[in-house]
Design an enzyme around this catalytic site. Structure first.
Site, PDB file in Angstrom:
ATOM      1  N   THR A 136     -21.350  16.040  27.481  1.00 31.35           N
ATOM      2  CA  THR A 136     -22.153  17.253  27.343  1.00 31.35           C
ATOM      3  C   THR A 136     -22.494  17.855  28.705  1.00 31.35           C
ATOM      4  O   THR A 136     -22.545  17.134  29.713  1.00 31.35           O
ATOM      5  CB  THR A 136     -23.467  16.899  26.603  1.00 31.35           C
ATOM      6  OG1 THR A 136     -24.398  17.955  26.753  1.00 31.35           O
ATOM      7  CG2 THR A 136     -24.114  15.650  27.188  1.00 31.35           C
ATOM      8  N   ASP A 137     -22.785  19.158  28.710  1.00 31.86           N
ATOM      9  CA  ASP A 137     -23.235  19.797  29.955  1.00 31.86           C
ATOM     10  C   ASP A 137     -24.677  19.412  30.298  1.00 31.86           C
ATOM     11  O   ASP A 137     -25.146  19.671  31.398  1.00 31.86           O
ATOM     12  CB  ASP A 137     -23.105  21.326  29.864  1.00 31.86           C
ATOM     13  CG  ASP A 137     -23.945  21.951  28.755  1.00 31.86           C
ATOM     14  OD1 ASP A 137     -24.533  21.202  27.944  1.00 31.86           O
ATOM     15  OD2 ASP A 137     -24.016  23.200  28.694  1.00 31.86           O
ATOM     16  N   GLU A 138     -25.369  18.758  29.336  1.00 28.21           N
ATOM     17  CA  GLU A 138     -26.782  18.435  29.573  1.00 28.21           C
ATOM     18  C   GLU A 138     -26.956  17.393  30.681  1.00 28.21           C
ATOM     19  O   GLU A 138     -28.046  17.235  31.218  1.00 28.21           O
ATOM     20  CB  GLU A 138     -27.458  18.003  28.262  1.00 28.21           C
ATOM     21  CG  GLU A 138     -27.324  19.084  27.209  1.00 28.21           C
ATOM     22  CD  GLU A 138     -28.152  18.873  25.952  1.00 28.21           C
ATOM     23  OE1 GLU A 138     -29.168  18.178  26.008  1.00 28.21           O
ATOM     24  OE2 GLU A 138     -27.765  19.442  24.911  1.00 28.21           O
ATOM     25  N   TYR A 163     -31.581  11.556  25.820  1.00 24.89           N
ATOM     26  CA  TYR A 163     -30.216  11.835  25.351  1.00 24.89           C
ATOM     27  C   TYR A 163     -29.277  12.097  26.533  1.00 24.89           C
ATOM     28  O   TYR A 163     -28.234  11.442  26.678  1.00 24.89           O
ATOM     29  CB  TYR A 163     -30.204  13.039  24.401  1.00 24.89           C
ATOM     30  CG  TYR A 163     -28.815  13.623  24.185  1.00 24.89           C
ATOM     31  CD1 TYR A 163     -27.828  12.898  23.525  1.00 24.89           C
ATOM     32  CD2 TYR A 163     -28.483  14.903  24.657  1.00 24.89           C
ATOM     33  CE1 TYR A 163     -26.546  13.425  23.344  1.00 24.89           C
ATOM     34  CE2 TYR A 163     -27.213  15.437  24.480  1.00 24.89           C
ATOM     35  CZ  TYR A 163     -26.244  14.693  23.825  1.00 24.89           C
ATOM     36  OH  TYR A 163     -24.974  15.210  23.651  1.00 24.89           O
ATOM     37  N   LYS A 167     -26.056   9.931  27.989  1.00 25.99           N
ATOM     38  CA  LYS A 167     -24.699  10.476  28.099  1.00 25.99           C
ATOM     39  C   LYS A 167     -24.221  10.399  29.562  1.00 25.99           C
ATOM     40  O   LYS A 167     -23.067  10.085  29.825  1.00 25.99           O
ATOM     41  CB  LYS A 167     -24.644  11.930  27.600  1.00 25.99           C
ATOM     42  CG  LYS A 167     -24.827  12.100  26.109  1.00 25.99           C
ATOM     43  CD  LYS A 167     -23.752  11.427  25.258  1.00 25.99           C
ATOM     44  CE  LYS A 167     -22.395  12.099  25.355  1.00 25.99           C
ATOM     45  NZ  LYS A 167     -21.436  11.539  24.362  1.00 25.99           N
TER      46      LYS A 167
HETATM   47  P1  NAD Z   1     -23.185  14.121  15.429  1.00 27.13           P
HETATM   48  O1  NAD Z   1     -24.550  13.516  15.594  1.00 27.13           O
HETATM   49  O2  NAD Z   1     -22.979  15.214  14.449  1.00 27.13           O
HETATM   50  O3  NAD Z   1     -22.143  12.968  15.046  1.00 27.13           O
HETATM   51  C1  NAD Z   1     -22.164  11.703  15.643  1.00 27.13           C
HETATM   52  C2  NAD Z   1     -21.290  10.773  14.806  1.00 27.13           C
HETATM   53  O4  NAD Z   1     -21.286   9.484  15.435  1.00 27.13           O
HETATM   54  C3  NAD Z   1     -21.815  10.566  13.379  1.00 27.13           C
HETATM   55  O5  NAD Z   1     -20.745  10.652  12.457  1.00 27.13           O
HETATM   56  C4  NAD Z   1     -22.403   9.160  13.413  1.00 27.13           C
HETATM   57  O6  NAD Z   1     -22.344   8.498  12.154  1.00 27.13           O
HETATM   58  C5  NAD Z   1     -21.513   8.487  14.451  1.00 27.13           C
HETATM   59  N1  NAD Z   1     -22.178   7.342  15.089  1.00 27.13           N
HETATM   60  C6  NAD Z   1     -23.438   7.307  15.608  1.00 27.13           C
HETATM   61  N2  NAD Z   1     -23.693   6.077  16.081  1.00 27.13           N
HETATM   62  C7  NAD Z   1     -22.570   5.325  15.883  1.00 27.13           C
HETATM   63  C8  NAD Z   1     -22.218   3.979  16.167  1.00 27.13           C
HETATM   64  N3  NAD Z   1     -23.080   3.128  16.760  1.00 27.13           N
HETATM   65  N4  NAD Z   1     -20.982   3.550  15.826  1.00 27.13           N
HETATM   66  C9  NAD Z   1     -20.092   4.383  15.219  1.00 27.13           C
HETATM   67  N5  NAD Z   1     -20.379   5.668  14.902  1.00 27.13           N
HETATM   68  C10 NAD Z   1     -21.614   6.137  15.237  1.00 27.13           C
HETATM   69  O7  NAD Z   1     -22.752  14.550  16.894  1.00 27.13           O
HETATM   70  P2  NAD Z   1     -21.855  15.779  17.353  1.00 27.13           P
HETATM   71  O8  NAD Z   1     -22.719  16.965  17.550  1.00 27.13           O
HETATM   72  O9  NAD Z   1     -20.656  15.858  16.502  1.00 27.13           O
HETATM   73  O10 NAD Z   1     -21.435  15.274  18.816  1.00 27.13           O
HETATM   74  C11 NAD Z   1     -20.265  14.481  19.005  1.00 27.13           C
HETATM   75  C12 NAD Z   1     -20.126  14.157  20.483  1.00 27.13           C
HETATM   76  O11 NAD Z   1     -20.026  15.368  21.228  1.00 27.13           O
HETATM   77  C13 NAD Z   1     -21.305  13.388  21.068  1.00 27.13           C
HETATM   78  O12 NAD Z   1     -20.798  12.424  21.956  1.00 27.13           O
HETATM   79  C14 NAD Z   1     -22.109  14.445  21.806  1.00 27.13           C
HETATM   80  O13 NAD Z   1     -22.803  13.895  22.898  1.00 27.13           O
HETATM   81  C15 NAD Z   1     -21.007  15.391  22.269  1.00 27.13           C
HETATM   82  N6  NAD Z   1     -21.400  16.796  22.427  1.00 27.13           N
HETATM   83  C16 NAD Z   1     -22.056  17.456  21.442  1.00 27.13           C
HETATM   84  C17 NAD Z   1     -22.375  18.805  21.617  1.00 27.13           C
HETATM   85  C18 NAD Z   1     -23.067  19.598  20.526  1.00 27.13           C
HETATM   86  O14 NAD Z   1     -23.402  20.766  20.736  1.00 27.13           O
HETATM   87  N7  NAD Z   1     -23.257  19.058  19.332  1.00 27.13           N
HETATM   88  C19 NAD Z   1     -22.040  19.461  22.799  1.00 27.13           C
HETATM   89  C20 NAD Z   1     -21.368  18.736  23.790  1.00 27.13           C
HETATM   90  C21 NAD Z   1     -21.047  17.412  23.596  1.00 27.13           C
HETATM   91  P1  TYD Z   2     -30.681  21.882  19.908  1.00 28.65           P
HETATM   92  O1  TYD Z   2     -29.857  22.524  18.841  1.00 28.65           O
HETATM   93  O2  TYD Z   2     -31.510  20.691  19.559  1.00 28.65           O
HETATM   94  O3  TYD Z   2     -29.677  21.551  21.103  1.00 28.65           O
HETATM   95  P2  TYD Z   2     -29.993  21.058  22.627  1.00 28.65           P
HETATM   96  O4  TYD Z   2     -31.411  20.721  22.748  1.00 28.65           O
HETATM   97  O5  TYD Z   2     -29.120  19.850  22.744  1.00 28.65           O
HETATM   98  O6  TYD Z   2     -29.575  22.190  23.497  1.00 28.65           O
HETATM   99  O7  TYD Z   2     -31.645  22.979  20.513  1.00 28.65           O
HETATM  100  C1  TYD Z   2     -31.137  24.177  21.054  1.00 28.65           C
HETATM  101  C2  TYD Z   2     -32.303  24.966  21.619  1.00 28.65           C
HETATM  102  O8  TYD Z   2     -33.165  25.381  20.532  1.00 28.65           O
HETATM  103  C3  TYD Z   2     -33.199  24.148  22.550  1.00 28.65           C
HETATM  104  O9  TYD Z   2     -33.652  25.013  23.605  1.00 28.65           O
HETATM  105  C4  TYD Z   2     -34.383  23.747  21.685  1.00 28.65           C
HETATM  106  C5  TYD Z   2     -34.497  24.901  20.705  1.00 28.65           C
HETATM  107  N1  TYD Z   2     -35.016  24.548  19.358  1.00 28.65           N
HETATM  108  C6  TYD Z   2     -36.119  25.258  18.811  1.00 28.65           C
HETATM  109  O10 TYD Z   2     -36.660  26.176  19.445  1.00 28.65           O
HETATM  110  N2  TYD Z   2     -36.547  24.920  17.575  1.00 28.65           N
HETATM  111  C7  TYD Z   2     -35.988  23.918  16.834  1.00 28.65           C
HETATM  112  O11 TYD Z   2     -36.469  23.625  15.705  1.00 28.65           O
HETATM  113  C8  TYD Z   2     -34.865  23.209  17.395  1.00 28.65           C
HETATM  114  C9  TYD Z   2     -34.194  22.100  16.633  1.00 28.65           C
HETATM  115  C10 TYD Z   2     -34.409  23.572  18.653  1.00 28.65           C
END
Ligand code: NAD
Ligand code: TYD
Length: 361
Positions: A136-138, A163, A167
């Protein structure tokens, strides 16, 4: 023919990635999806794929070394795409340990098992193998509101939430394996994704779900925090391109060049719902700006994220194809046309999480 071990394939990005890969390669690949099916993993996301002969699912914890090494022993895996993680910042503030366990220890186990399966006696690796770590970019921390400030691959890590710290730790483990063992890997650091199958704890699906049911739309702080939104299919495509063409040991930033304040996103959702819901849909009457409710800010809330995806564009030709206006419309329609999916994932445990998280905020 490549055999992919995809971890976390039942989650949001993982399931979209698996759909993308079968859509692109059909029967020319094999995918083994390993997922623990936590609250965030849902096999319903993949029900159209589950009968395919070149797809299999294994329910396992990535921290379970025996289970993971068994999968490597029994299959000729040459690609690992590692998504599995605890992924929600708010949950990490409440329970950091779960994030350390899965994101750090789980990644360590995945790296170890892949290395054991792939490393030859002379320390080299077969040419075709690769481990792609999805991050992630975070990890880069928070940017000032200066519109010219971006995250680059060279930006120093400065994670703030449990988080992003977990990461960042997992990224450093991958970097350590690359530096120490010449372990064949790439890291991608991507901005916020949106699209179908995203669990409604994250901003966009949470706001869509609440607006459809006439519940308050909880805005943290002043609502002016900025995120850079990318349609999930574009992320899937970037991961595939890095697997295929990415230079080993490189990191690629992936982003949408699409910065929005949270409050802008919420207004877009309300406007789009009003446009897209038919007049006889009873949910339309719920859509109102009056639902917007400013609540206590998230602890340590990062102000702004923004990626400059210059390197992946220059080196691999990737760019964010989906315009936000198109992607968000597609996403919103998907959610109101898949009400049963939403009902299934928001019942039971999620309802309790929601009540606890937002109570008294
Ligand atoms: P998500 O929470 O929707 O899915 C995570 C998946 O991992 C789930 O299916 C869960 O069951 C599985 N999981 C969790 N713990 C586990 C374990 N111990 N063993 C096996 N499986 C396990 O997450 P997502 O949003 O799809 O993100 C996927 C990846 O991409 C993550 O690594 C996250 O850090 C990265 N990412 C997400 C975003 C975003 O915007 N969602 C952006 C950049 C990077
Ligand atoms: P989120 O979707 O949790 O992603 P991330 O924190 O990983 O960027 O949140 C996106 C943005 O929205 C973040 O600035 C927090 C804000 N947010 C709210 O204002 N209200 C909410 O209920 C949630 C879940 C997020």
């Amino acid at each position: 023919m490549h055999t992919y071990l995809v971890t976390g394939g039942a989650g949001f990005i993982g399931s979209n990635y698996i759909h993308y890969m079968f859509g692109k390669y059909g029967d020319d690949i094999r995918i083994i999806n390993v997922d623990l099916l936590t609250y965030a993993g849902n096999l319903e996301n993949l029900k159209d794929i589950e009968t395919k002969e070149n797809y299999s699912f294994v329910k396992a914890d990535i921290c379970d070394r025996e289970a993971i090494s068994k999968i490597f022993k029994e299959n000729n895996i040459d690609r690992v795409v590692h998504f599995a993680a605890e992924s929600h910042v708010d949950r990490s503030i409440v329970d950091p340990n779960a994030f350390v366990r899965t994101n750090v220890l789980g990644t360590a186990v995945m790296l170890d098992c892949a290395r054991s399966a792939w490393e030859k006696e002379d320390g080299s690796y077969p040419e075709e193998v690769k481990f792609l770590h999805v991050s992630t970019d975070e990890v880069y921390g928070s940017l000032p509101e200066d519109p010219d400030a971006y995250f680059y691959e060279t930006t120093p890590y400065s994670p703030h939430s449990p988080y992003s710290a977990s990461k960042a730790s997992s990224d450093f483990l991958v970097k350590a394996y690359m530096d120490t063992y010449k372990f064949p890997a790439n890291i991608t650091n991507c901005s916020n994704n949106y699209g179908p199958y995203q669990f409604p704890e994250k901003l966009i699906p949470l706001m869509i779900n609440n607006a459809l049911s006439g519940k308050n739309l909880p805005v943290y702080g002043d609502g002016k925090n900025v995120r850079d939104w990318l349609f999930v299919e574009d992320h899937a495509k970037a991961i595939d391109m890095v697997c295929e063409k990415g230079k080993l040991f490189e990191t690629y930033n992936v982003g949408g060049h699409n910065e929005r304040q949270n409050i802008q996103i919420i207004h877009t959702i309300l406007d789009t719902l009003r446009e897209e819901l038919s007049d006889d849909d009873p949910r339309k009457a719920n859509i109102s700006e009056d639902l917007i409710t400013y609540v206590t800010d998230r602890k340590g809330h990062d102000r702004r994220y923004a990626i400059a995806p210059d390197k992946i564009k220059k080196d691999l030709g990737w760019y964010p194809e989906t315009k936000f206006e198109d992607g968000i419309r597609k996403t919103i329609k998907w959610y109101f046309e898949n009400e049963d999916w939403m009902k299934n994932v928001t019942s039971g445990d999620y309802q309790k999480y929601y009540d606890d998280m937002y109570e008294g905020r």
